[in-house]
Enzyme design. Structure first.
Site, PDB file in Angstrom:
ATOM      1  N   ARG A 114       0.864  -1.186   0.000  1.00 55.71           N
ATOM      2  CA  ARG A 114       0.000   0.000   0.000  1.00 55.71           C
ATOM      3  C   ARG A 114       0.902   1.238   0.000  1.00 55.71           C
ATOM      4  O   ARG A 114       2.117   1.125   0.120  1.00 55.71           O
ATOM      5  CB  ARG A 114      -0.950   0.001   1.193  1.00 55.71           C
ATOM      6  CG  ARG A 114      -0.246   0.147   2.531  1.00 55.71           C
ATOM      7  CD  ARG A 114      -1.238   0.217   3.688  1.00 55.71           C
ATOM      8  NE  ARG A 114      -0.545   0.484   4.929  1.00 55.71           N
ATOM      9  CZ  ARG A 114      -1.106   0.446   6.124  1.00 55.71           C
ATOM     10  NH1 ARG A 114      -2.381   0.158   6.248  1.00 55.71           N
ATOM     11  NH2 ARG A 114      -0.407   0.701   7.198  1.00 55.71           N
ATOM     12  N   GLU A 153      -2.816   8.168   6.880  1.00 55.78           N
ATOM     13  CA  GLU A 153      -1.427   8.234   7.363  1.00 55.78           C
ATOM     14  C   GLU A 153      -0.457   8.591   6.227  1.00 55.78           C
ATOM     15  O   GLU A 153       0.403   7.794   5.843  1.00 55.78           O
ATOM     16  CB  GLU A 153      -1.012   6.910   8.002  1.00 55.78           C
ATOM     17  CG  GLU A 153      -1.736   6.605   9.291  1.00 55.78           C
ATOM     18  CD  GLU A 153      -1.192   5.373  10.001  1.00 55.78           C
ATOM     19  OE1 GLU A 153      -0.544   4.542   9.345  1.00 55.78           O
ATOM     20  OE2 GLU A 153      -1.419   5.254  11.217  1.00 55.78           O
ATOM     21  N   GLU A 306      -7.477   5.684  15.330  1.00 54.31           N
ATOM     22  CA  GLU A 306      -7.182   4.250  15.328  1.00 54.31           C
ATOM     23  C   GLU A 306      -6.439   3.870  16.592  1.00 54.31           C
ATOM     24  O   GLU A 306      -5.525   4.577  17.024  1.00 54.31           O
ATOM     25  CB  GLU A 306      -6.239   3.884  14.177  1.00 54.31           C
ATOM     26  CG  GLU A 306      -6.804   3.951  12.801  1.00 54.31           C
ATOM     27  CD  GLU A 306      -5.740   3.546  11.768  1.00 54.31           C
ATOM     28  OE1 GLU A 306      -4.748   2.890  12.129  1.00 54.31           O
ATOM     29  OE2 GLU A 306      -5.896   3.933  10.607  1.00 54.31           O
ATOM     30  N   GLU A 354      -2.800  -8.083   7.361  1.00 57.22           N
ATOM     31  CA  GLU A 354      -3.098  -7.741   8.753  1.00 57.22           C
ATOM     32  C   GLU A 354      -4.063  -8.730   9.414  1.00 57.22           C
ATOM     33  O   GLU A 354      -4.769  -8.382  10.354  1.00 57.22           O
ATOM     34  CB  GLU A 354      -3.591  -6.291   8.825  1.00 57.22           C
ATOM     35  CG  GLU A 354      -2.456  -5.340   8.483  1.00 57.22           C
ATOM     36  CD  GLU A 354      -2.801  -3.868   8.554  1.00 57.22           C
ATOM     37  OE1 GLU A 354      -3.956  -3.516   8.245  1.00 57.22           O
ATOM     38  OE2 GLU A 354      -1.900  -3.074   8.892  1.00 57.22           O
ATOM     39  N   PHE A 356      -3.471 -11.035  11.390  1.00 52.21           N
ATOM     40  CA  PHE A 356      -3.147 -11.270  12.795  1.00 52.21           C
ATOM     41  C   PHE A 356      -3.277 -10.005  13.642  1.00 52.21           C
ATOM     42  O   PHE A 356      -2.924 -10.000  14.811  1.00 52.21           O
ATOM     43  CB  PHE A 356      -1.735 -11.861  12.933  1.00 52.21           C
ATOM     44  CG  PHE A 356      -1.641 -13.266  12.415  1.00 52.21           C
ATOM     45  CD1 PHE A 356      -2.329 -14.299  13.039  1.00 52.21           C
ATOM     46  CD2 PHE A 356      -0.903 -13.563  11.277  1.00 52.21           C
ATOM     47  CE1 PHE A 356      -2.271 -15.600  12.553  1.00 52.21           C
ATOM     48  CE2 PHE A 356      -0.832 -14.857  10.781  1.00 52.21           C
ATOM     49  CZ  PHE A 356      -1.517 -15.881  11.420  1.00 52.21           C
ATOM     50  N   HIS A 357      -3.732  -8.916  13.027  1.00 48.85           N
ATOM     51  CA  HIS A 357      -3.964  -7.678  13.785  1.00 48.85           C
ATOM     52  C   HIS A 357      -5.360  -7.754  14.376  1.00 48.85           C
ATOM     53  O   HIS A 357      -6.308  -8.148  13.697  1.00 48.85           O
ATOM     54  CB  HIS A 357      -3.855  -6.484  12.834  1.00 48.85           C
ATOM     55  CG  HIS A 357      -3.783  -5.155  13.510  1.00 48.85           C
ATOM     56  ND1 HIS A 357      -4.835  -4.612  14.214  1.00 48.85           N
ATOM     57  CD2 HIS A 357      -2.779  -4.256  13.595  1.00 48.85           C
ATOM     58  CE1 HIS A 357      -4.483  -3.434  14.692  1.00 48.85           C
ATOM     59  NE2 HIS A 357      -3.233  -3.193  14.331  1.00 48.85           N
TER      60      HIS A 357
HETATM   61  C1  GAL Z   1      -2.254   2.056  10.818  1.00 43.74           C
HETATM   62  C2  GAL Z   1      -3.011   2.086   9.509  1.00 43.74           C
HETATM   63  C3  GAL Z   1      -4.072   1.022   9.452  1.00 43.74           C
HETATM   64  C4  GAL Z   1      -3.536  -0.288   9.925  1.00 43.74           C
HETATM   65  C5  GAL Z   1      -2.995  -0.111  11.321  1.00 43.74           C
HETATM   66  C6  GAL Z   1      -2.453  -1.369  11.929  1.00 43.74           C
HETATM   67  O1  GAL Z   1      -0.991   2.594  10.678  1.00 43.74           O
HETATM   68  O2  GAL Z   1      -3.574   3.347   9.299  1.00 43.74           O
HETATM   69  O3  GAL Z   1      -4.540   0.923   8.129  1.00 43.74           O
HETATM   70  O4  GAL Z   1      -2.538  -0.713   9.062  1.00 43.74           O
HETATM   71  O5  GAL Z   1      -1.942   0.799  11.284  1.00 43.74           O
HETATM   72  O6  GAL Z   1      -1.917  -1.130  13.206  1.00 43.74           O
END
Ligand code: GAL
Length: 655
Positions: A114, A153, A306, A354, A356-357
């Site tokens: 990305r 970001e 976030e 992501e 595992f996030h």
């Molecule tokens: C941020 C981002 C999100 C996601 C997140 C994961 O930096 O804006 O899209 O990637 O981190 O922690």
């Protein structure tokens, strides 16, 4: 200016990035059910949807988003609508390779991840403007629309050819003539003199250390180019919807954007914040970012755009949040002024980088602990929302921070690579946090007259305007404390005569700054009553009123700390307890008081408007003295004279 409050009607925005394109439509209905049950009132749609919205050049596939906007509205959930411009579709790079950024070694950043866009690419900007225009036209009057979220970001650099041309234009605007640039960059050194604009490049891979002012200007340029991208999209959505506020989300304390300048262009300042649950200073580092973001917003709103409900997946080892920590850190953001508490992301992905996030709904689904805790938090935020939104946090103490100084001070070839600017700022903020003193951040050229105490953890680069501002602040009755390696360079990163600005030396009572004596990692220097870390300086005092001396070693007897009137200079980094005691003492002398007296370590108290937030960052229960009678908005209980907080417990007290 459009107001966040008009759209949120006294609620704290609660929700997160929602990426329904990753899920079948049945799941969308399930999502709405779970969102409503959890008190979610806001989702961010479209952040990474460009390929779905525009699968081939100029195509528009809005049907799925139409259905989602309607679905959200029917569920009473507002939409933070993102422009999808941080992740261009694959066709763009394939058809227009010039939209792909190059790193300093000339390597292309290909699609497949990305943020693979060049801020300087006219083609990228044209496509970004077109999709933004069409989104704004289509959804500008949709009743679910709460807030515009531009890109995501902003953080890309580009050393490629189109960026090089843009860099030259930026430099021409700044310097007017090549001679002026040669003078500012000090190109007499190492035969770098430029004979024409066409010879100038971004600071690409070089054999040995690069020209520091060229690097500094490149960082300024990059921030400005990204800002241009943001402004172009912001202006499009504003034209369609002057009543809807606009934001773009910052990374916390990120080096790539001069966020003071950016924040001034936003209606709501928003930040993404991911402290490590295992970090013993996680709560304080979160508080720092919250103080910074609130300060950037001035009197306007800010929000946590976030955070993670559980683990992230981009550290080496990714720890989940123990029970209660998500709630605690969310309420900490509210205490420090946030009008929104949101997450990346709503539902944890099953595929992609992501997976595992964590999400608000984890792989464990609605039975999982994460969702259950999210649900509890949603109910609590709903309970306190109308009492907190639109109320402010005030601080008597300002820490000064400037990206230009950070950029200039982190160059190659400096006295010590051990000195890490964010760590130094963090150490000073931590001293105040542990002393229970509320802090704001300010730019060194801001009006400082409202603060009882101004501290400069470290500003290696200070403009003449900033120096005049500091002098005026002290002459006007303010108390100033400056940390080491401050006031050394001018705005071109040219060392000031004497190694520190003469006006500042005079302010602190310093005759001569002979040498810097940086310390190795883990090394300390003894001072009268404490150990200094990281750095020391060989200073000769002139007319200081008070001196704390180095003891032993080469600097024996020379000043480690000096005070002249209300101006202090600290030429080392006192170990944490010493820095805390020193700063707490100076703050007290300047009339800045802790929020509550006698708070134990690990308990944070913050006043927001009339409300007193008390947060226990420890795992053991504590009893905190809160003189008087209060109403705890979270429990509904009446609290008289003291409040008991369990592990990670929080009280929100109204007198
Ligand atoms: C941020 C981002 C999100 C996601 C997140 C994961 O930096 O804006 O899209 O990637 O981190 O922690």
């Amino acid at each position: 200016m459009p107001r966040l409050g008009d759209a949120t009607r006294g609620r704290i925005l609660f929700g997160g990035d929602y990426n329904p394109e990753q899920w079948p439509e049945e799941t969308w209905h399930e999502d709405v059910r779970l969102m409503k049950a959890a008190g979610v009132n806001s989702v961010t749609l479209g952040v990474f949807s460009w390929a779905k919205l525009e699968p081939r050049p100029g195509a528009r596939e809005f049907g799925w988003l139409d259905r989602l906007m309607d679905l959200m509205h029917a569920g009473g959930i507002g939409v933070v609508l993102a422009t999808p411009t941080s992740a261009p579709p694959p066709w763009m790079g394939r058809l227009h390779p010039e939209t792909l950024p190059r790193d300093e070694d000339g390597r292309t950043e290909w699609w497949g991840g990305r943020q693979h866009f060049s801020h300087s690419s006219a083609t990228y900007r044209r496509y970004a403007a077109a999709i933004t225009e069409d989104l704004a036209a289509r959804y500008g009057s949709h009743p679910a629309l709460t807030l515009w979220h531009i890109n995501n970001e902003y953080c890309t650099y580009d050393w490629g050819d189109e960026a090089a041309a843009a860099f030259r234009r930026w430099l021409q605007d700044k310097y007017g003539t090549v001679d002026a640039l040669n003078e500012a960059w000090g190109t007499a050194f190492w035969s770098q003199g430029y004979d024409g604009w066409h010879e100038i490049l971004p600071p690409r891979h070089a054999h040995y250390m690069k020209n520091p002012t060229q690097v500094l200007d490149f960082k300024r340029f990059t921030s400005d180019m990204l800002l241009e991208c943001y402004l172009a999209e912001r202006d499009i959505v504003r034209r369609h919807t002057p009543h809807i506020p606009v934001t773009t989300n910052f990374m916390p304390m990120w080096a790539g954007q001069d966020a003071w300048r950016w924040a001034a262009e936003e209606d709501v300042v928003s930040v993404d914040l991911y402290p490590d649950p295992r970090d013993p200073f996680g709560a304080q580092s979160g508080a720092l970012v919250q103080d910074m973001t609130r300060s950037q917003a001035g009197h306007g709103p800010w929000m946590l755009m976030e955070q993670a409900a559980g683990a992230v997946n981009w550290r080496g080892v990714n720890h989940p949040k123990p029970s209660g920590l998500n709630r605690l850190w969310s309420l900490q953001a509210v205490a420090r002024g946030a009008d929104g508490v949101c997450y990346f992301q709503w539902r944890q992905s099953r595929q992609g980088a992501e997976k595992f996030h964590s999400g608000m709904v984890s792989h464990a689904g609605e039975e999982g602990r994460t969702y259950r805790e999210v649900k509890r938090l949603g109910a609590e935020l709903a309970r306190i929302g109308s009492e907190v939104t639109d109320s402010h946090v005030s601080a008597d103490i300002a820490l000064l921070h400037d990206w230009n100084s950070w950029w200039a001070g982190s160059q190659e070839g400096r006295p010590s690579s051990e000195v890490d600017y964010p760590a130094v700022v963090g150490a000073w903020h931590r001293a105040f946090w542990e002393a229970h003193l509320t802090t704001a951040f300010a730019h060194p050229e801001h009006d400082l007259s409202a603060y009882r105490l101004v501290v400069v953890p470290q500003l290696y680069l200070l403009t003449d305007t900033a120096i005049d501002n500091l002098l005026a602040y002290v002459h006007g009755g303010g108390t100033l404390v400056c940390g080491f390696l401050t006031g050394v360079a001018d705005e071109d990163d040219r060392i000031r005569p004497g190694g520190m600005d003469a006006r500042l030396r005079d302010l602190f009572g310093i005759r001569t700054l002979h040498e810097w004596w940086p310390l190795d990692a883990g090394e300390g220097v003894e001072c009268d009553g404490f150990r200094g870390l990281l750095w020391s300086e060989e200073i000769e005092a002139q007319d200081a009123d008070e001196v704390i001396a180095y003891q032993g070693g080469e600097l024996d007897g020379l000043p480690a700390v000096l005070r002249k009137g209300r101006a202090w200079y600290v030429s080392t980094l006192p170990e944490p307890k010493a820095l805390r005691d020193l700063l707490a003492g100076i703050a007290s002398g300047a009339g800045a008081r802790p929020v509550l007296d006698g708070l134990p370590a690990g308990v944070e108290a913050v006043r927001r408007g009339d409300l007193l937030f008390v947060l226990n960052h420890g795992r053991e229960p504590v009893t905190i003295a809160v003189p008087g009678t209060h109403h705890d908005l979270l429990t509904g209980a009446t609290v008289t004279n003291d409040v008991v907080l369990g592990r990670y417990g929080v009280a929100v007290l109204r007198p």
